[in-house]
Design a protein around this motif. Structure first.
Motif, PDB file in Angstrom:
ATOM      1  N   ASP A 178     102.368 140.044 -26.794  1.00 34.17           N
ATOM      2  CA  ASP A 178     101.571 138.943 -26.263  1.00 34.17           C
ATOM      3  C   ASP A 178     102.208 137.608 -26.658  1.00 34.17           C
ATOM      4  O   ASP A 178     103.325 137.565 -27.191  1.00 34.17           O
ATOM      5  N   ALA A 179     101.464 136.538 -26.402  1.00 40.54           N
ATOM      6  CA  ALA A 179     102.003 135.194 -26.647  1.00 40.54           C
ATOM      7  C   ALA A 179     102.384 134.991 -28.115  1.00 40.54           C
ATOM      8  O   ALA A 179     103.282 134.209 -28.417  1.00 40.54           O
TER       9      ALA A 179
ATOM     10  N   PHE B 168      98.449 146.348 -24.984  1.00 43.45           N
ATOM     11  CA  PHE B 168      98.143 145.053 -24.381  1.00 43.45           C
ATOM     12  C   PHE B 168      99.423 144.276 -24.126  1.00 43.45           C
ATOM     13  O   PHE B 168     100.235 144.085 -25.027  1.00 43.45           O
ATOM     14  N   LEU B 169      99.584 143.861 -22.882  1.00 37.46           N
ATOM     15  CA  LEU B 169     100.727 143.030 -22.488  1.00 37.46           C
ATOM     16  C   LEU B 169     100.165 141.865 -21.684  1.00 37.46           C
ATOM     17  O   LEU B 169      99.418 142.087 -20.728  1.00 37.46           O
ATOM     18  N   ASP B 170     100.497 140.637 -22.049  1.00 40.75           N
ATOM     19  CA  ASP B 170     100.048 139.503 -21.242  1.00 40.75           C
ATOM     20  C   ASP B 170     101.240 138.898 -20.503  1.00 40.75           C
ATOM     21  O   ASP B 170     102.356 139.447 -20.527  1.00 40.75           O
ATOM     22  N   SER B 171     101.010 137.761 -19.827  1.00 40.87           N
ATOM     23  CA  SER B 171     102.095 137.209 -19.012  1.00 40.87           C
ATOM     24  C   SER B 171     103.256 136.742 -19.884  1.00 40.87           C
ATOM     25  O   SER B 171     104.405 136.760 -19.438  1.00 40.87           O
ATOM     26  N   SER B 172     102.980 136.340 -21.126  1.00 42.51           N
ATOM     27  CA  SER B 172     104.073 135.967 -22.033  1.00 42.51           C
ATOM     28  C   SER B 172     104.924 137.189 -22.370  1.00 42.51           C
ATOM     29  O   SER B 172     106.158 137.109 -22.428  1.00 42.51           O
TER      30      SER B 172
ATOM     31  N   LEU C 204     105.190 139.888 -20.515  1.00 38.66           N
ATOM     32  CA  LEU C 204     105.906 140.269 -19.297  1.00 38.66           C
ATOM     33  C   LEU C 204     107.136 139.382 -19.109  1.00 38.66           C
ATOM     34  O   LEU C 204     108.233 139.879 -18.791  1.00 38.66           O
ATOM     35  N   GLY C 205     106.958 138.080 -19.333  1.00 40.40           N
ATOM     36  CA  GLY C 205     108.097 137.164 -19.222  1.00 40.40           C
ATOM     37  C   GLY C 205     109.201 137.517 -20.203  1.00 40.40           C
ATOM     38  O   GLY C 205     110.391 137.408 -19.890  1.00 40.40           O
TER      39      GLY C 205
ATOM     40  N   VAL D  33     111.182 140.406 -18.820  1.00 37.60           N
ATOM     41  CA  VAL D  33     112.086 139.947 -17.763  1.00 37.60           C
ATOM     42  C   VAL D  33     113.290 139.244 -18.387  1.00 37.60           C
ATOM     43  O   VAL D  33     114.443 139.472 -17.979  1.00 37.60           O
ATOM     44  N   ALA D  34     113.036 138.421 -19.391  1.00 38.05           N
ATOM     45  CA  ALA D  34     114.135 137.694 -20.046  1.00 38.05           C
ATOM     46  C   ALA D  34     115.123 138.671 -20.679  1.00 38.05           C
ATOM     47  O   ALA D  34     116.346 138.471 -20.604  1.00 38.05           O
TER      48      ALA D  34
ATOM     49  N   VAL E  64      99.268 145.182 -15.379  1.00 35.10           N
ATOM     50  CA  VAL E  64      99.950 143.883 -15.332  1.00 35.10           C
ATOM     51  C   VAL E  64     101.202 143.970 -14.452  1.00 35.10           C
ATOM     52  O   VAL E  64     101.469 143.089 -13.636  1.00 35.10           O
TER      53      VAL E  64
ATOM     54  N   THR F 194     101.394 141.938 -10.709  1.00 34.52           N
ATOM     55  CA  THR F 194     102.430 140.911 -10.548  1.00 34.52           C
ATOM     56  C   THR F 194     103.611 141.404  -9.711  1.00 34.52           C
ATOM     57  O   THR F 194     104.573 140.676  -9.526  1.00 34.52           O
TER      58      THR F 194
ATOM     59  N   MET G 175     105.802 143.321 -10.517  1.00 31.93           N
ATOM     60  CA  MET G 175     107.014 143.516 -11.309  1.00 31.93           C
ATOM     61  C   MET G 175     107.330 145.005 -11.457  1.00 31.93           C
ATOM     62  O   MET G 175     108.386 145.366 -11.974  1.00 31.93           O
TER      63      MET G 175
END
Lengths: 112, 174
Positions: free
Chosen positions: A22-23, A53-57, A59-60, A63-64, A87, A91, A93
């Motif tokens: 997460d973030a 739990f995975l949030d958009s941070s 997930l980003g 990807v990175a 998620v 998205t 993804m």
């Protein structure tokens, strides 16, 4: 951030021993993965079966990590729990990553 | 926290102050129906807030609904940490959740910078049909918020941001 890596069947299997990406940990996760990926392996399989739990941070960050691997290497995911899978699905993804439905990947296990 | 005004589980017989219509009243014994939580605007405090919110309502939610609640709140609150308070590196976030017959009615407030109007536009996913080096690493948060919530509204007054939204639930309360 608990990540363990081992070579299996020509692939690098990385287990995420955390319940959350997460973030709060996304940057640390990216840094540790970049260190692990210095190990040369054409395929990297990320075992997310402990991640609930995975949030958009998070997930980003995934990807990175994939982008940092370069075009010649593949980042594959396995063991997506329902909240994590959602998620990726929402998205879209799930169309970007190779996602193995089985846990763990059979082709990795029977050789090991 | 508001819920501390009724610290003990209430027996059914004590529900005489609730609405008299037995078909519509929430008669769930003892379940606190309002959750209020304030926390510092940092990612670990947000984690604690998420855990507290989910714990409060988990017995009324399916596993998927609990996951959705946690994800929506995480996206909203982490946006506040990173963007609303991003320059200041400190601030307070206040989260309120009310359980009603249709689901969860949530509001989140902060004293940071105004929310850019573009966040409230129709949700649009960053394109994934691109070369690997151009894949998006961000832009998913507001899409997820808009996708998973209903009746999203934003209001700013006296330097304070208020974001309100609903999470519909399958099962009626009680």
């Amino acid at each position: 951030m608990n990540l363990t890596a081992e070579a299996r069947d020509g692939a690098l299997l990385v287990r995420v021993g955390e319940s959350r990406i997460d973030a709060a940990v996304a940057i640390r996760f990216k840094e540790m993965m970049r260190d692990i990926l210095k190990e040369p392996a054409p395929r990297v399989v990320l075992d997310l079966s402990r991640v609930e739990f995975l949030d958009s941070s998070g997930l980003g960050a995934l990807v990175a990590v994939m982008k940092a691997m370069g075009d010649g290497r593949r980042l594959e995911l396995m063991g997506l729990t329902p909240n994590v899978e959602k998620v990726f699905r929402l998205t879209r993804m799930d169309s970007v990553f190779v996602i193995h439905p089985d846990l763990p990947g059979k082709e990795l296990r029977h050789v090991g | 926290m508001l819920a501390e005004s009724s610290p003990m589980p209430r027996p059914r017989a004590a529900a005489e102050t609730e609405t008299p219509d037995p078909g519509r009243a929430d008669r769930r014994p003892g379940a606190p129906q309002i959750f209020v939580h304030s926390c510092n605007a940092d990612p670990l405090a947000v984690r604690d807030a998420l855990a507290a919110a989910v714990a409060r309502f988990v017995d009324q939610l399916s596993r998927e609904e609990a996951g959705t609640l946690e994800l929506v709140l995480a996206e909203v609150m982490n946006n506040i940490v990173e963007h609303s308070y991003g320059e200041r590196h400190e601030g307070t976030i206040t989260l309120s959740i009310v359980r009603d017959r249709r689901g969860l009615s949530c509001s989140v407030s902060d004293d940071g910078v105004p929310l850019p109007p573009i966040c409230l536009d129709e949700p649009r996913l960053p394109s994934t049909d691109v070369a690997r080096e151009h894949l998006p690493e961000g832009g998913f948060g507001w899409f997820l918020i808009r996708d998973m919530t209903r009746d999203l509204g934003y209001h700013r007054e006296n330097g304070r941001n208020l974001l309100a939204f609903r999470l519909p639930l399958a099962a009626p309360a009680g």
